[in-house]
Enzyme design. Structure first.
Site: not given
Ligand SMILES: Cc1ncc(COP(=O)(O)O)c(C=O)c1O
Length: 313
Positions: A156
């Site tokens: 991330k």
């Molecule tokens: C690109 C992306 N995909 C999926 C998610 C969903 O991830 P999470 O459920 O861990 O927030 C996020 C958010 O963090 C994201 O930025």
């Protein structure tokens, strides 16, 4: 949306005033995008506020940093305690928590290895992310998601969100609430900040990690909930047209939570209303996080913040 400030931000092991949490314009991250971050929610419950899946989020921060060879200098336990400390110090819950680590000031040039690593954790109020209480109207983006072996989608990283910004801006300018990107092979990937789920014939489908998605923590939670509710789950690559013929579709994410899709490319998903499978998962998810159902998986870490008021949903 405008940022609501709080009093303190955690920086490298101590609290600093919100306004003092600043960096130099020549910091490595400003030029080369060298940051990794997290987003967590702290929910209000009758028994007191709780942070959702704290350890999993902080482990993902550690993993993202490891992919980019960025030594954080804090253990999982220390990072989890720091999140609790900043939420309690600010006394704001429910809230959104934003830990971020990046390459700081002192080096110029792409190679980040000698640039210092800074870790900050902020929290602030933040309500609904994907608009539309009656479901989101989304489009397939003309932008692809990150290609394998270019920007690692399991990290991330702040830089990944340049791609997300293109997807989100295109959707907004075309009058949609959000965009869904295909991967470089044309298979469904994810939204600009959400994982994607579809329902067809009572089976729940989601895109696998190999389709350039973030390993979402809400995604994992929904998979756990679906299995507990005896909903069959399939993780497989899916063509775009699955979105036009599915019975139900929804996004998951810390910001988006569980948001059902009303239409894709102006094609109604089912009858446009939240369908039975999404409703069952939605009810279980919100029941757990809002404390009306037991925290049966131990997903919430309690924090001591008095008088939690729900933020606008
Ligand atoms: C690109 C992306 N995909 C999926 C998610 C969903 O991830 P999470 O459920 O861990 O927030 C996020 C958010 O963090 C994201 O930025």
């Amino acid at each position: 949306m405008p940022l609501e400030t709080t009093k303190n931000i955690w920086h490298n092991g101590r609290m600093v005033a919100w306004d003092k949490a600043q960096i130099h314009v020549m910091s490595h991250v400003v030029h080369y995008g060298s940051s990794v971050f997290e987003g967590l929610r702290c929910y209000a419950r009758p028994s007191g506020p709780g942070i959702f899946r704290l350890a999993e989020h902080m482990q993902r921060l550690i993993d993202s940093a490891k992919i980019y060879r960025m030594p954080l200098g804090y253990s999982l336990e220390e990072l989890c305690s720091a999140v609790v400390d900043v939420v309690e110090a600010n006394g704001v819950a429910p809230c959104y928590v934003r830990p971020i680590a990046f390459r700081g000031y002192g080096e110029i040039g792409v190679n980040p290895l000698k640039a210092p690593v800074e870790v900050y954790i902020a929290n602030f109020p933040w309500g609904k992310y994907v608009p539309g209480n009656d479901g989101a109207d989304v489009c397939i983006s003309s932008w692809n998601r990150l290609a394998p072996n270019t920007m690692p989608s399991l990290a991330k990283a702040g830089a990944n969100y340049m791609n997300s910004q293109l997807i989100r801006m295109e959707a907004a300018t075309k009058g949609y609430d959000e965009g869904i990107a295909l991967d470089v092979n044309g298979y469904l990937s994810e939204g600009s900040g959400e994982n994607l789920f579809l329902v067809r014939g009572g089976t729940l489908y989601t895109t696998p990690l190999a389709n350039s998605v973030l390993n979402g923590i809400t995604r994992a939670s929904v998979l756990t909930i679906a299995k507990a509710l005896d909903i069959p789950v399939v993780e497989q690559p899916m063509p775009r047209e699955m979105l036009y013929i599915c019975d139900e579709a929804f996004f998951t994410g810390t910001a988006a939570e569980v948001t059902h899709l009303r239409s894709v490319d102006r094609v109604l998903v089912g009858d446009g209303k939240m369908g039975p499978v999404t409703s069952a998962i939605h009810a279980e998810f919100f029941g757990i996080v809002n404390g009306s159902k037991p925290d049966r998986y131990g997903w919430l870490t309690p924090v001591k913040v008095p008088a939690a008021e729900p933020v606008g949903v």
